[in-house]
Scaffold this motif. Structure first.
Motif, mmCIF file in Angstrom:
data_model
loop_
_atom_site.group_PDB
_atom_site.id
_atom_site.type_symbol
_atom_site.label_atom_id
_atom_site.label_comp_id
_atom_site.label_asym_id
_atom_site.label_seq_id
_atom_site.Cartn_x
_atom_site.Cartn_y
_atom_site.Cartn_z
ATOM 1 N N ALA A 44 0.879 -1.167 -0.064
ATOM 2 C CA ALA A 44 -0.207 -0.135 0.046
ATOM 3 C C ALA A 44 0.873 1.183 -0.074
ATOM 4 C CB ALA A 44 -0.816 -0.020 1.370
ATOM 5 N N PRO A 45 0.503 2.237 -0.832
ATOM 6 C CA PRO A 45 1.360 3.565 -0.759
ATOM 7 C C PRO A 45 1.211 4.173 0.698
ATOM 8 C CG PRO A 45 -0.845 3.864 -1.679
ATOM 9 C CD PRO A 45 -0.826 2.433 -1.437
ATOM 10 N N ARG A 46 2.372 4.764 1.006
ATOM 11 C CA ARG A 46 2.566 5.356 2.217
ATOM 12 C C ARG A 46 1.469 6.710 2.219
ATOM 13 N NH1 ARG A 46 8.772 5.846 3.804
ATOM 14 N NH2 ARG A 46 7.760 6.245 5.837
ATOM 15 N N PRO A 47 1.100 6.883 3.278
ATOM 16 C CA PRO A 47 -0.174 8.061 3.441
ATOM 17 C C PRO A 47 0.706 9.404 3.558
ATOM 18 C CG PRO A 47 0.196 7.088 5.828
ATOM 19 C CD PRO A 47 1.011 5.946 4.419
ATOM 20 N N LYS A 48 0.323 10.312 3.021
ATOM 21 C CA LYS A 48 0.835 11.698 3.073
ATOM 22 C C LYS A 48 -0.198 12.705 3.373
ATOM 23 C CE LYS A 48 4.122 10.573 -0.570
ATOM 24 N NZ LYS A 48 4.623 10.981 -2.024
ATOM 25 N N GLY A 49 0.192 13.984 3.782
ATOM 26 C CA GLY A 49 -0.492 15.171 4.121
ATOM 27 C C GLY A 49 -1.544 14.848 5.075
ATOM 28 N N TRP A 50 -2.950 15.300 4.652
ATOM 29 C CA TRP A 50 -3.772 15.339 5.609
ATOM 30 C C TRP A 50 -4.247 14.028 6.263
ATOM 31 C CZ3 TRP A 50 -4.613 19.148 8.658
ATOM 32 C CH2 TRP A 50 -4.587 20.547 8.364
ATOM 33 N N LEU A 72 -2.065 11.425 6.375
ATOM 34 C CA LEU A 72 -1.122 10.905 7.387
ATOM 35 C C LEU A 72 -1.609 11.802 8.689
ATOM 36 C CD1 LEU A 72 1.335 9.468 8.092
ATOM 37 C CD2 LEU A 72 2.822 11.528 7.390
ATOM 38 N N PHE A 73 -2.015 12.872 8.769
ATOM 39 C CA PHE A 73 -2.497 13.596 9.877
ATOM 40 C C PHE A 73 -3.610 12.984 10.603
ATOM 41 C CE2 PHE A 73 -4.571 17.160 12.312
ATOM 42 C CZ PHE A 73 -3.726 17.361 13.060
ATOM 43 N N LYS A 74 -4.695 12.455 9.864
ATOM 44 C CA LYS A 74 -5.831 11.919 10.279
ATOM 45 C C LYS A 74 -5.465 10.593 11.118
ATOM 46 C CE LYS A 74 -10.374 10.050 8.799
ATOM 47 N NZ LYS A 74 -11.225 9.988 7.728
ATOM 48 N N LEU A 75 -4.349 9.860 10.242
ATOM 49 C CA LEU A 75 -4.081 8.471 10.886
ATOM 50 C C LEU A 75 -3.433 8.694 12.123
ATOM 51 C CD1 LEU A 75 -2.639 6.532 7.804
ATOM 52 C CD2 LEU A 75 -4.421 5.860 9.106
ATOM 53 N N LYS A 94 -0.541 5.549 20.284
ATOM 54 C CA LYS A 94 0.961 5.873 19.880
ATOM 55 C C LYS A 94 1.242 6.690 18.688
ATOM 56 C CE LYS A 94 1.657 0.830 21.080
ATOM 57 N NZ LYS A 94 2.062 -0.548 20.546
ATOM 58 N N SER A 95 0.284 6.632 17.766
ATOM 59 C CA SER A 95 0.474 7.731 16.396
ATOM 60 C C SER A 95 0.423 9.051 16.848
ATOM 61 C CB SER A 95 -0.292 7.261 15.447
ATOM 62 O OG SER A 95 -1.581 7.118 15.596
ATOM 63 N N GLU A 119 7.343 1.841 10.048
ATOM 64 C CA GLU A 119 7.006 2.855 8.730
ATOM 65 C C GLU A 119 6.081 3.906 9.013
ATOM 66 O OE1 GLU A 119 9.028 -0.813 7.816
ATOM 67 O OE2 GLU A 119 6.895 -0.445 8.734
ATOM 68 N N LEU A 120 4.774 3.654 9.498
ATOM 69 C CA LEU A 120 3.848 4.722 9.855
ATOM 70 C C LEU A 120 4.481 5.570 10.936
ATOM 71 C CD1 LEU A 120 1.012 5.651 9.316
ATOM 72 C CD2 LEU A 120 0.223 4.155 11.051
ATOM 73 N N LEU A 121 4.976 4.966 11.769
ATOM 74 C CA LEU A 121 5.567 5.894 12.935
ATOM 75 C C LEU A 121 6.488 6.831 12.470
ATOM 76 C CD1 LEU A 121 5.550 3.766 16.181
ATOM 77 C CD2 LEU A 121 3.876 5.419 15.520
ATOM 78 N N SER A 122 7.530 6.339 11.520
ATOM 79 C CA SER A 122 8.475 7.198 11.183
ATOM 80 C C SER A 122 7.866 8.220 10.024
ATOM 81 C CB SER A 122 9.344 6.516 9.929
ATOM 82 O OG SER A 122 10.068 5.416 10.967
ATOM 83 N N SER A 123 6.832 8.139 9.207
ATOM 84 C CA SER A 123 6.339 8.972 8.494
ATOM 85 C C SER A 123 5.718 10.132 9.375
ATOM 86 C CB SER A 123 5.248 8.354 7.555
ATOM 87 O OG SER A 123 5.684 7.607 6.714
ATOM 88 N N ILE A 124 4.717 9.560 10.449
ATOM 89 C CA ILE A 124 4.250 10.558 11.363
ATOM 90 C C ILE A 124 5.440 11.519 11.929
ATOM 91 C CG2 ILE A 124 2.693 10.784 13.427
ATOM 92 C CD1 ILE A 124 1.314 8.205 12.598
ATOM 93 N N TYR A 125 6.595 10.651 12.404
ATOM 94 C CA TYR A 125 7.569 11.582 13.238
ATOM 95 C C TYR A 125 8.021 12.711 12.169
ATOM 96 C CZ TYR A 125 12.180 12.520 14.744
ATOM 97 O OH TYR A 125 13.317 13.522 15.198
ATOM 98 N N GLN A 126 8.176 12.345 10.749
ATOM 99 C CA GLN A 126 8.416 13.514 9.769
ATOM 100 C C GLN A 126 7.567 14.292 9.723
ATOM 101 O OE1 GLN A 126 11.758 13.806 8.733
ATOM 102 N NE2 GLN A 126 12.473 11.962 9.593
ATOM 103 N N PHE A 127 6.453 14.214 9.713
ATOM 104 C CA PHE A 127 5.171 15.052 9.601
ATOM 105 C C PHE A 127 5.277 16.117 10.630
ATOM 106 C CE2 PHE A 127 0.925 16.459 9.581
ATOM 107 C CZ PHE A 127 0.568 16.886 8.331
ATOM 108 N N GLY A 128 5.638 15.352 11.873
ATOM 109 C CA GLY A 128 5.578 16.556 13.017
ATOM 110 C C GLY A 128 6.619 17.332 13.020
ATOM 111 N N TYR A 129 7.770 16.602 12.559
ATOM 112 C CA TYR A 129 9.146 17.403 12.423
ATOM 113 C C TYR A 129 8.908 18.682 11.480
ATOM 114 C CZ TYR A 129 14.411 17.817 12.898
ATOM 115 O OH TYR A 129 15.443 18.157 13.045
ATOM 116 N N ARG A 130 8.316 18.222 10.338
ATOM 117 C CA ARG A 130 8.344 19.293 9.307
ATOM 118 C C ARG A 130 7.231 20.411 9.697
ATOM 119 N NH1 ARG A 130 7.778 15.564 4.156
ATOM 120 N NH2 ARG A 130 9.969 14.703 4.079
ATOM 121 N N ILE A 131 6.168 20.212 10.514
ATOM 122 C CA ILE A 131 5.293 21.303 11.360
ATOM 123 C C ILE A 131 6.474 21.945 11.939
ATOM 124 C CG2 ILE A 131 3.504 21.608 12.496
ATOM 125 C CD1 ILE A 131 2.140 18.893 11.391
#
Length: 560
Positions: A6-12, A14-17, A23-24, A156-168
């Motif tokens: 499955a494609p990695r979630p992005k944007g909103w 990812l924020f919703k997830l 944990k997320s 993988e999901l937690l890493s994507s969420i981490y990067q999302f928070g980091y960019r914010i």
């Protein structure tokens, strides 16, 4: 037939997830808590210092606090093993994260309460403590992410969420902080940022954690027959540890001298002289000595000198700490030397020099935009932190595309060449942007940006930042992929941490001399010098290309 992942979630999405599970949601907060101090201490702080007319040489030396992020692997075994008295009840990872977040709140409050013009030494001390707490927090957060991952919240999901928070956090600590500084005092900005970290403490207190496991596997591995005996490991560790301690102590001592108040008739020491005379010894102590010790450790194992002849199962607190430090400081390089042989010199040379061209001057970006070019804080916030982030993401995406289309080493070479051109673009911007204007009008960029209401002066900044951020995005993507491919899966985390720390070493040391050079020779001249320094990286890329070509294929790390 294998199912398509499955494609990695992005944007909103990812924020919703991120908000769907405890944990997320915690990971989103941790990403924010990790990114905010870095943005405020490594970039935005220099805008404050430039505004109050702190000289660039001092700003360059103060930027050495960024070495805390490079050297964090040195104390990562301590964070992993030490139970904090009075805080361990919070959890093995949470206790460290809470401690670091409280330290960050105090550091930001200290910065807000200190006048950098009158007390630059005290100001630098609070900045250093903040960087140390931030780097240590990163160690604990990285470990927490791995520990709590499960099927519902994968790594993988937690890493994507981490990067999302980091960019914010990068936007909040960069763009928003600059916008706020245009409407209130800098101390008040840092008080507000401290309050944001304080809110994340509440998130941390409600975070899940994992129990402290037994460390028997590590001791069993190092205690097997044929492995180096504890005394031999201890001797190797003592030499490497002493070298690192000397290097860090030397840097901190010089920073203290540079930032201490002057008496009548006294002058601060020259950063250029320190870098020229002591810098090479720092590189020798942190790179050459550990490599030599690693090679000697391999030689001892091959010749069965100073090794265990039978299983050693004894271990206490001191042995446990020594084993962790050995695996962090010596074992990763020993494996690399054993696998690459003399080629390790090319690899280390490339790692040391590849980011040099764009690492040296990054700490001076805000003083350059705000004080030299006289852009407003709002203009810089938009161009550098909002528009610039979009361009960086575009560069990272383009780097991934080039990897697929033209291959590994060609992309790495492109990533080495483009930042050199980026430095020439900034030299032209410092000279009034005659070439940028000619290029922009020639290809229609001025007309395109003009449709959005930007004048010629703003367009010059956007064009320069576009080229620089796309270039560094490609270079960063190429370099991360290269280092990820060169590390062994037997030592993935510690080897990558060690090698990535070396990428900042020469660039960080160079910032001190760059700051003094900016004051003496001007921005345009120094930009051209740093472009010339980038040619060293191109040479090492060429040598690495030859090394890989002679092997017929990229070196396969152990366990790959």
């Amino acid at each position: 037939m294998a199912s398509t992942p499955a494609p990695r979630p992005k944007g909103w999405r990812l924020f919703k997830l991120a908000l769907q599970t405890r944990k997320s949601a915690t990971m989103l907060g941790f990403g924010f808590s990790s990114g905010l101090p870095y943005a405020l201490l490594i970039g935005t702080l220099n805008a404050w210092l430039g505004e109050v007319k702190i000289d660039l040489a001092t700003i360059g030396v103060l930027s050495w606090i960024g070495l805390s992020y490079s050297f964090k692997f040195l104390w990562s075994p301590l964070v992993d093993r030490l139970a904090l008295p009075g805080l361990e009840g919070l959890g093995r990872r949470k206790s460290w994260i809470v401690l670091c977040q409280v330290a960050l709140v105090l550091a930001f409050a200290g910065l807000a309460a200190t006048d950098p013009v009158r007390s630059i030494g005290t100001f630098a001390l609070f900045a250093f403590l903040g960087a140390l707490a931030s780097a240590t927090q990163d160690v604990a957060i990285d470990a927490w992410r791995i520990d709590v991952a499960d099927e519902e919240a994968s790594v993988e999901l937690l890493s994507s969420i981490y990067q999302f928070g980091y960019r914010i956090a990068s936007i909040v600590g960069g763009a928003l902080a600059l916008v706020l500084a245009g409407r209130m005092s800098w101390p008040m900005v840092y008080v507000l940022m401290a309050a944001l970290i304080g809110l994340v403490v509440l998130v941390t207190l409600r975070a899940p954690d994992t129990p402290r496991p037994e460390q028997g596997a590590l001791h069993a591995t190092l205690g097997a027959p044929g492995e180096l005996a504890p005394a031999t490991r201890g001797a190797a560790l003592a030499v490497v540890g002493a070298s690192w301690a000397w290097a860090i102590g030397t840097i901190l001592t010089f920073m203290a001298r540079m930032l201490s108040p002057l008496g009548p008739g006294e002058k601060h020491p020259s950063v250029a002289v320190f870098t020229r005379e002591t810098g090479p010894f720092i590189v020798l102590a942190t790179v050459a000595v550990p490599l030599l010790v690693a090679a000697l450790a391999n030689l001892a194992r091959r010749r069965q000198v100073g090794v265990l002849t039978q299983e050693d199962s004894a271990h206490g607190p001191l042995r446990s700490a020594m084993n962790h430090l050995y695996v962090a400081l010596v074992a990763p390089l020993a494996e690399l030397v054993a696998r690459l042989g003399w080629g390790v010199l090319v690899v280390i040379g490339m790692i040391l020099t590849y980011p040099l061209c764009y690492n040296i001057w990054g700490s001076f970006a805000f003083p350059f935009y705000l004080e030299f070019l006289h852009y407003s804080k709002d203009e810089v916030a938009f161009a550098s932190k909002l528009f610039g982030i979009v361009m960086t993401i575009a560069g990272i995406g383009l780097g991934g595309f080039l990897f697929v289309r033209i291959g590994r080493m060609p992309t790495i070479l492109v990533g080495a060449l483009l930042p050199i051109l980026g430095n020439f673009v900034y030299a032209d911007l410092a000279d009034g942007a005659p070439l940028i204007d000619a290029f922009g009008h020639g290809v229609g960029l001025h007309a395109l940006f003009g449709l959005f209401g930007f004048d010629d002066r703003m367009i010059r900044l956007l064009v320069a930042i576009s080229f620089e951020n796309v270039s560094t995005g490609i270079a960063g993507a190429a370099f991360v992929a290269y280092m990820s491919g060169i590390v062994s899966r037997s030592y993935t985390a510690v080897q990558y941490a060690l090698l990535s720390s070396l990428t900042f070493l020469i660039g960080s040391l160079g910032r001190g001399i760059a700051g003094e050079a900016f004051d003496l020779y001007g921005y345009a001249t120094v930009f051209r010098w740093t472009a010339a320094a980038g040619l060293v990286a191109v040479l090492f890329v060429a040598l690495e290309w030859v090394r890989v070509a002679r092997q017929g294929k990229p070196a396969a790390p152990e366990g790959a």
